[in-house]
Design a protein around this motif. Structure first.
Motif, PDB file in Angstrom:
ATOM      1  N   PRO A  49       0.755  -1.101   0.026  1.00 59.30           N
ATOM      2  CA  PRO A  49       0.054   0.097  -0.088  1.00 59.30           C
ATOM      3  C   PRO A  49       1.075   1.126   0.124  1.00 59.30           C
ATOM      4  O   PRO A  49       2.137   1.132   0.095  1.00 59.30           O
ATOM      5  CB  PRO A  49      -1.002  -0.195   1.419  1.00 59.30           C
ATOM      6  CG  PRO A  49      -0.062  -1.303   2.302  1.00 59.30           C
ATOM      7  CD  PRO A  49       0.661  -1.915   1.285  1.00 59.30           C
ATOM      8  N   PRO A  50       0.326   2.402  -0.527  1.00 61.63           N
ATOM      9  CA  PRO A  50       1.071   3.686  -0.543  1.00 61.63           C
ATOM     10  C   PRO A  50       1.732   3.753   0.776  1.00 61.63           C
ATOM     11  O   PRO A  50       3.010   4.344   0.811  1.00 61.63           O
ATOM     12  CB  PRO A  50       0.083   4.641  -1.061  1.00 61.63           C
ATOM     13  CG  PRO A  50      -1.003   3.959  -1.620  1.00 61.63           C
ATOM     14  CD  PRO A  50      -1.043   2.471  -1.115  1.00 61.63           C
ATOM     15  N   GLY A  59      -1.961   0.625   6.203  1.00 63.82           N
ATOM     16  CA  GLY A  59      -2.220   0.984   4.832  1.00 63.82           C
ATOM     17  C   GLY A  59      -3.897   1.152   4.563  1.00 63.82           C
ATOM     18  O   GLY A  59      -4.197   2.013   3.665  1.00 63.82           O
ATOM     19  N   PRO A  98      -3.106   6.614   2.416  1.00 64.10           N
ATOM     20  CA  PRO A  98      -2.009   6.407   1.944  1.00 64.10           C
ATOM     21  C   PRO A  98      -0.652   7.368   2.287  1.00 64.10           C
ATOM     22  O   PRO A  98       0.283   7.011   1.876  1.00 64.10           O
ATOM     23  CB  PRO A  98      -2.444   7.321   0.492  1.00 64.10           C
ATOM     24  CG  PRO A  98      -3.382   8.266   0.815  1.00 64.10           C
ATOM     25  CD  PRO A  98      -4.212   7.646   2.052  1.00 64.10           C
TER      26      PRO A  98
END
Length: 778
Positions: free
Chosen positions: A371-372, A456, A460
């Motif tokens: 995830p970012p 996450g 983000p």
């Protein structure tokens, strides 16, 4: 349709072996596995070449509900084996269960919650029939030690487990959905085989449901409008899988079953005896060669006695306990029941459980999407110079250090390991402007990486994810003032100023209906400190915070005036609430709408009532003095009633106005000295505990000043500091003197003590000539 249904127990080597052999034999067109259908398009990601244990972490969040769950896999999980063997056989792979966010999974932290935990009556009957302690032992006895020909036994076991019981609505929804996948795969495969791997509890229902109905591929449900949901792969660990650590659907002792999967029961037993002995010796426990011989002999005897062709897990554990534990055990052995290991277990037993649990940690393939938040956190910590090990000191008045502090607090709020705050401001009123942290950027066991992946789900970036967690905590707190105050301070530390007003609004909304004066005091203290001082954190003089201060102070005074009750120990939380109200009136009345005259009226009325608890009366008098009341403190102290309530009244006074005792004119101190000196022995012993509690409101330096005042008042010379250092605990001395006095009275009543004769109490008394002149509860 040539569909083969395989009912399994999750994380069972015997079931994994059955799945492996069946797929290798049939080479099916489709392999359908119980798993989240919304992850089905990401099979390539799941089979990149990870080192299990790993898990699919699924999350869901809307305005009403937050849900997280894990679909975990280890090397011997039947689902994991099915996917890998299916890929090798060229089969199409599908997850066929509802997504983890679906209401059918509400309340489950893990998808694979075994059915016998929900339908325990049949399992208990089977345990009685086979004379075993629990379903884990039963399972090993029936399947793991002799997996040959386990298929028919498994069918009979799961059919009996399901029986005629009516499935719950959640199971019905899941089974109906999975049956749609089975019918569609069977129709598409034609004459080619289809293998379906699900929990054994679902197998009988799926066989019936798949026999008739439509054959269209089902849609994959999507989260409702206004919600967010999804999933990521995360490293997992054997400790999280182990039933002894409270895992919802695990078999216990995953390291044992990993060894069983890799080498069979004899190899597993031999390797784990060595592991247990190594752990015990590392902890300085004596384990001799004779002990090992005895353990092996006992294990072999138990194996034969129980009719096993090779040692089962509990044969091994029982043999080890019999050989290595010579003490009486205070509780049942943990493997005789299900659930977490209870506190107080024998150290050797703890090490045995730990050895069979193992410490393996999974590892994701480097190409696994993350995830970012994982990338944002890494970049942010590198930019701020926080991607290292060791101590860090931050000056909150320096802009860059404040930015670094906020990043670390965001990690803390997200519960990301690797950053521990050792010192720093504890409230908004705390004048500390420096923080000390200990960083551990290296992550050898992957705990930080896993936690970042799971976090996450909230956003983000570190800032957005921390803000979402704070929002969640606000919703969970409801009208709980204490929890809301904690969230408010965390929001300030994280730099989430936009959340601060929302949280303050939630506090304001809850004030009118709150009757918890202590919780209101916590909230008032937190908000007042942030309103007064927090230019560093950006909340000073906030209009909304000011409104909260006004409403909290008014509510606390209103509640205080309504409290009634007789003598009771001083309520420190209530006193702190009144102290926070005093601070608001003293420091914010010029700016905010706080009515000092009305507060002074409340203080006078409460202080004068005799049906109010003594600590509250003392606090009300102290509040009045702090607000400028000119009432005679010496007269009020003399009117504080007898030994049973005197100390509690003083506790209230000291909590609100301890400066009265430290006043240079010495009026209050002189009255206190006289009152305590006039108490007889019994009265002093009654008053002493509450008096000591009252004087705890003074820090050591102020207690020393009181002692100096007492020495000066009596014309004595000596060390005030030494006066505070009793040769023994004062309460212990007091209890001893009370006991001696009771002995004297008993001896006198029995005619064993002549009038005027000194008894044990007198002989044990202090040699000081005038006991009263030397009393000092401080």
């Amino acid at each position: 349709m040539a569909v083969t249904f395989l009912g399994v127990r999750h994380h069972s080597p015997a079931c994994a072996l059955l799945v492996r052999d069946t797929i290798r034999r049939l080479r099916p067109a489709y392999v359908l596995v119980e798993g989240p259908a919304d992850f089905g398009t990401r099979m390539d990601e799941l089979l990149l070449g990870h080192a299990p244990p790993i898990a699919i972490f699924s999350y869901y969040r809307d305005a009403e509900r937050v849900h997280a769950s894990w679909s975990s896999f280890c090397g011997y999980s039947p689902e994991w084996v099915a996917l890998n063997e299916g890929r090798e056989a060229g089969a199409e792979l599908r997850f066929i269960d509802l997504p983890a966010w679906h209401p059918a999974f509400a309340g489950r932290g893990n998808r694979y919650a075994d059915a016998e935990r929900r339908y325990g009556e049949v399992a208990e009957r089977l345990c009685r029939e086979f004379a075993v302690d629990n379903t884990d032992v039963l399972w090993d006895h029936l399947f793991e030690i002799d997996p040959d020909g386990a298929g028919e036994r498994l069918d009979a076991y799961f059919a009996l487990l399901r029986g005629e019981a009516e499935a719950g609505e959640d199971d019905k929804a899941r089974e109906s959905y999975m049956a749609e996948w089975v019918r569609a795969a069977g129709a598409d495969a034609g004459d080619r085989p289809v293998v379906v791997v699900t929990g054994g509890f679902h197998k009988p229902a799926l066989e019936t449901l798949a026999a008739s109905g439509g054959t269209d591929w089902p849609d994959v449900p999507r989260p409702p409008e206004g919600s967010t949901g999804g999933g990521f792969l995360v490293p997992y660990s054997f400790k999280r899988l182990d039933a002894f650590t409270g895992y919802q659907s695990g078999m216990p002792s995953p390291e044992y079953y990993q060894r069983l999967w890799e080498g069979g029961p004899d190899a597993a037993a031999g390797a784990l005896v060595e592991a247990v002995v190594t752990r015990l010796r590392e902890r300085k426990q004596v384990v001799s060669t004779a002990d090992l011989v005895a353990a092996r002999t006992l294990t072999e005897g138990l194996t034969r006695l129980r009719g096993h062709r090779a040692p089962a897990r509990t044969d091994l554990l029982d043999g080890l306990v019999s050989a290595l534990v010579n003490d009486d055990l205070d509780q049942r052995l943990p493997w005789t029941s299900r659930g977490a290991l209870a506190p107080g277990a024998h150290p050797a037993v703890v090490e045995m459980v730990a050895a069979l649990s193992g410490d393996r940690v999974g590892r994701l393939h480097p190409a696994t999407p993350a995830p970012p938040l994982v990338h944002d956190a890494a970049a942010e910590l590198q930019r701020l110079g926080l991607d290292r090990d060791g101590p860090v000191v931050l000056k909150l008045t320096a802009p860059r250090d404040l930015e670094r502090s906020r990043a670390l607090h965001r990690l803390r709020v997200l519960r990301i390991p690797g950053a521990v705050r050792d010192a720093g401001p504890a409230t908004g009123a705390d004048p500390v402007l420096e923080e000390r942290w200990t960083l551990e950027a290296s992550d050898p066991r992957g705990r930080r990486h896993s936690a970042l992946i799971e976090a996450g789900a909230y956003g983000p970036t570190l800032a957005e994810a921390a803000a979402a967690v704070l929002d969640e905590r606000v919703n969970d707190a409801g009208a709980d003032m204490r929890r809301l105050a904690d969230v408010l301070f965390d929001a300030a530390l994280c730099g989430c100023a936009d959340r601060s007003d929302r949280i303050a609004g939630a506090i304001a909304a809850g004030i009118a209906g709150s009757s918890d004066i202590a919780a209101l005091g916590v909230a008032l203290g937190a908000v007042l400190g942030l309103w007064r001082h927090d230019r560093v954190l950006g909340t000073a003089r906030s209009p909304l915070f000011g409104t909260v201060v006004e409403e909290c102070a008014a509510r606390i005074l209103w509640l205080a005036e309504g409290i009634r009750g007789g003598p009771a120990p001083a309520d420190r939380d209530r006193l702190h609430a009144l102290a926070a109200t005093r601070d608001a009136l003293l420091h914010a009345a010029g700016t905010l709408h706080l009515d000092r005259d009305a507060a002074l009226g409340v203080a006078r009325r409460v202080a004068a009532r005799r049906d109010v608890p003594p600590d509250l009366r003392g606090a009300a008098f102290g509040l009045g003095r702090a607000l400028g009341d000119t009432a005679d403190p010496a007269r009020a102290v003399r009117g504080a009633a007898g030994p049973k309530t005197f100390g509690d009244w003083l506790a209230g006074l000291f909590a609100l106005a301890r400066q009265e005792v430290l006043d240079p004119d010495g009026a209050v101190l002189g009255v206190l000295d006289e009152l305590i000196g006039d108490l007889d022995d019994e009265g002093f012993l009654v008053a002493l505990p509450a008096l000591r509690q009252a004087f705890e409101f003074f820090p050591p330096r102020e207690r020393e000043a009181i002692a100096e005042g007492l020495l000066e008042r009596r014309g004595l010379r000596g060390s005030a500091r030494a006066l505070l250092r009793a040769p023994a605990a004062p309460l212990l001395v007091a209890e001893a003197r009370a006991l001696e006095a009771r002995v004297d009275r008993a001896l006198a009543a029995a005619g064993l003590l002549e009038p005027g004769e000194a008894g044990p109490g007198a002989r044990g008394a202090s040699p000081r000539e005038d006991e009263k002149e030397n009393r000092d509860p401080a």
